[in-house]
Design an enzyme around this catalytic site. Structure first.
Site, short mmCIF file in Angstrom:
data_model
loop_
_atom_site.label_atom_id
_atom_site.label_comp_id
_atom_site.label_asym_id
_atom_site.label_seq_id
_atom_site.Cartn_x
_atom_site.Cartn_y
_atom_site.Cartn_z
N HIS A 130 -20.26 -40.09 -74.46
CA HIS A 130 -19.54 -39.42 -75.55
C HIS A 130 -18.07 -39.79 -75.50
O HIS A 130 -17.47 -39.81 -74.44
CB HIS A 130 -19.68 -37.91 -75.44
CG HIS A 130 -19.26 -37.20 -76.69
ND1 HIS A 130 -17.94 -36.95 -76.98
CD2 HIS A 130 -19.97 -36.72 -77.74
CE1 HIS A 130 -17.86 -36.33 -78.15
NE2 HIS A 130 -19.07 -36.18 -78.63
N TYR A 141 -12.92 -29.49 -82.65
CA TYR A 141 -11.88 -28.51 -82.39
C TYR A 141 -11.31 -28.07 -83.73
O TYR A 141 -10.71 -28.87 -84.45
CB TYR A 141 -10.76 -29.11 -81.55
CG TYR A 141 -11.16 -29.54 -80.15
CD1 TYR A 141 -11.51 -28.60 -79.19
CD2 TYR A 141 -11.18 -30.89 -79.80
CE1 TYR A 141 -11.88 -28.99 -77.91
CE2 TYR A 141 -11.54 -31.29 -78.52
CZ TYR A 141 -11.89 -30.33 -77.57
OH TYR A 141 -12.24 -30.74 -76.31
N PRO A 193 -11.22 -23.29 -69.91
CA PRO A 193 -12.22 -24.28 -70.32
C PRO A 193 -11.80 -25.16 -71.49
O PRO A 193 -12.61 -25.95 -71.96
CB PRO A 193 -13.42 -23.41 -70.70
CG PRO A 193 -12.82 -22.13 -71.16
CD PRO A 193 -11.60 -21.92 -70.30
N LYS A 250 -12.34 -29.30 -67.57
CA LYS A 250 -11.93 -29.87 -66.29
C LYS A 250 -12.59 -29.22 -65.08
O LYS A 250 -12.57 -29.80 -63.99
CB LYS A 250 -10.41 -29.74 -66.13
CG LYS A 250 -9.58 -30.47 -67.16
CD LYS A 250 -9.71 -31.96 -67.05
CE LYS A 250 -8.77 -32.69 -67.98
NZ LYS A 250 -8.99 -34.15 -67.98
N TYR A 276 -7.25 -36.48 -71.10
CA TYR A 276 -8.47 -35.79 -71.54
C TYR A 276 -9.66 -36.19 -70.68
O TYR A 276 -10.47 -35.35 -70.27
CB TYR A 276 -8.73 -36.13 -73.00
CG TYR A 276 -9.84 -35.34 -73.67
CD1 TYR A 276 -9.79 -33.95 -73.74
CD2 TYR A 276 -10.90 -36.00 -74.29
CE1 TYR A 276 -10.79 -33.24 -74.38
CE2 TYR A 276 -11.91 -35.29 -74.94
CZ TYR A 276 -11.84 -33.90 -74.97
OH TYR A 276 -12.83 -33.20 -75.61
#
Length: 387
Positions: free
Chosen positions: A68, A197, A289, A293, A384
């Site tokens: 992904h 998001y 979250p 990570k 990221y």
């Protein structure tokens, strides 16, 4: 060696130690079924995948994990997508549900003769300032027991015995981000081929694929709201609104098979070593979250600690153990910084006062910069996926 906790940190650590010829036992307070059913993270970064492959722990991941590399951001100013595998260091995530990874790690450990005691609660770690620490436990039948070892690894989370047993002088850095999420698992296929998001006046909404027929959603909610306060219809309507389904396409609806309320908090304990007791995973530090990570930090710390323990116990080289805390904290704080940045990016103040309007304008500017600046995109991609 006694390892407390059968999550990703504890099981990766135990597997690597066993492979390195170190005798260890894993003590887990939950039952076997509960451990295998804990549905949490699902995005593994490139470093985590490399660690698992290096130690022969990636068979299930390689067979069933899905690559992904795309994020989609939605706001009042429209939407944009980032293929972060072509940015920064050119790395991507692998989607593999945490409960499946834990099942793989358990099977591997037990197949090779590893000892794990389920329904065995560690009550306290004693004498960590000596070469022979002890772990006091409560067995499944209520009896008390005692385990002695050369070292103890506290991988038993923020409420476990390792944290409760830390000596005075341990420093805890804590931040409450003032944001609460309603976490949802929907028995429904993903509605977009990206991590979604959505920033909205009603609050944040998130979409994260888990499998071909299970999707993780998040909805920002009021602090203190019970997990079942909203009906399924209201939840799906709110997701439609915040994800702007009318503009960008409907969401695939299905039964909500799990609900949890998550208060976004971060904390870090310093140091990570206390004599013969070492901390890893959520016992070492809790991270919000918003940037996925937590599990990745747990695997990184387990790998660092395992290699240091093997060097000490097989070669008499304590250098890695002496450096473990400093090395681990470097990665933890880097992840905390990016997670804090993501939290601010995705959650705007709800007020209409001057300060709230100012901070919301800053948030919109950050999104604009992320949409338009290649250097900003490269920075985002590196942090990221990196750790």
């Amino acid at each position: 060696m006694v390892v407390l906790g059968a999550g990703p940190a504890g099981l990766v650590l135990a597997n690597i130690l066993l492979d390195g010829g170190i005798d260890c036992v894993v003590l887990e307070r939950a039952g076997r079924g509960d451990v295998r059913a804990r549905a949490r993270a699902g995005f593994l970064n490139a470093h985590t995948v490399r660690v698992l492959r290096r130690h022969g722990l990636a068979e299930g991941l390689d067979r069933h994990g899905r690559p992904h590399s795309t994020c989609e951001f939605r706001s009042e100013e429209g939407r944009f997508r980032l293929d972060y595998s072509g940015l920064g260091l050119g790395e991507r995530h692998t989607v593999y549900p945490q409960q499946d990874l834990v099942a793989d790690l358990l099977a591997r450990f037990e197949e090779r003769g590893g000892q794990i005691r389920f329904a065995t609660e560690a009550v306290a770690v004693r004498h960590a300032d000596t070469p022979r620490p002890e772990v006091e436990v409560r067995e499944a039948d209520g009896r008390c027991g005692l385990w002695r070892a050369r070292y103890v690894a506290g991988c038993d989370g923020r409420h476990g015995a390792a944290r409760r047993s830390l000596p005075p002088g341990t420093v805890r850095h804590h931040r409450d981000h003032g944001v609460t999420w309603l976490g949802l698992l929907a028995q429904a296929p993903p509605s977009l081929d990206a991590v979604g998001y959505a920033v909205h006046a009603h609050g944040f909404a998130g979409h994260m694929a888990r499998t071909s027929d299970i999707t993780r959603y998040y909805l920002q909610c009021e602090r203190g709201m019970p997990a079942h306060a909203w009906s399924p219809e209201r939840i799906w309507d709110e997701l439609d609104l915040r994800m702007r389904a009318r503009e960008y396409g409907p969401l695939h609806r299905g039964p909500l098979v799990q609900r949890t309320v998550v208060a976004l908090e971060s904390d870090v304990l310093e140091p990570l070593r206390h004599g013969t007791l070492f901390l890893a995973g959520d016992a070492a530090g809790l991270i919000s979250p918003s940037a996925a990570k937590g599990a990745n930090l747990a695997v990184l710390e387990a790998d660092l600690l395992a290699r240091a323990l093997i060097d000490d116990l097989t070669a008499g080289d304590p250098g890695g153990l002496n450096a473990y805390s400093a090395r681990g904290l470097t990665h933890i704080w880097r992840a905390q910084e990016f997670s804090h940045w993501m939290t601010a990016l995705l959650h705007g103040p709800a007020g209409t006062d001057g300060e709230s309007r100012f901070n919301n304008s800053l948030r919109r500017s950050r999104l604009t910069s992320l949409r338009t600046s290649r250097s900003h995109q490269d920075w985002f991609a590196e942090h990221y996926v990196g750790i």
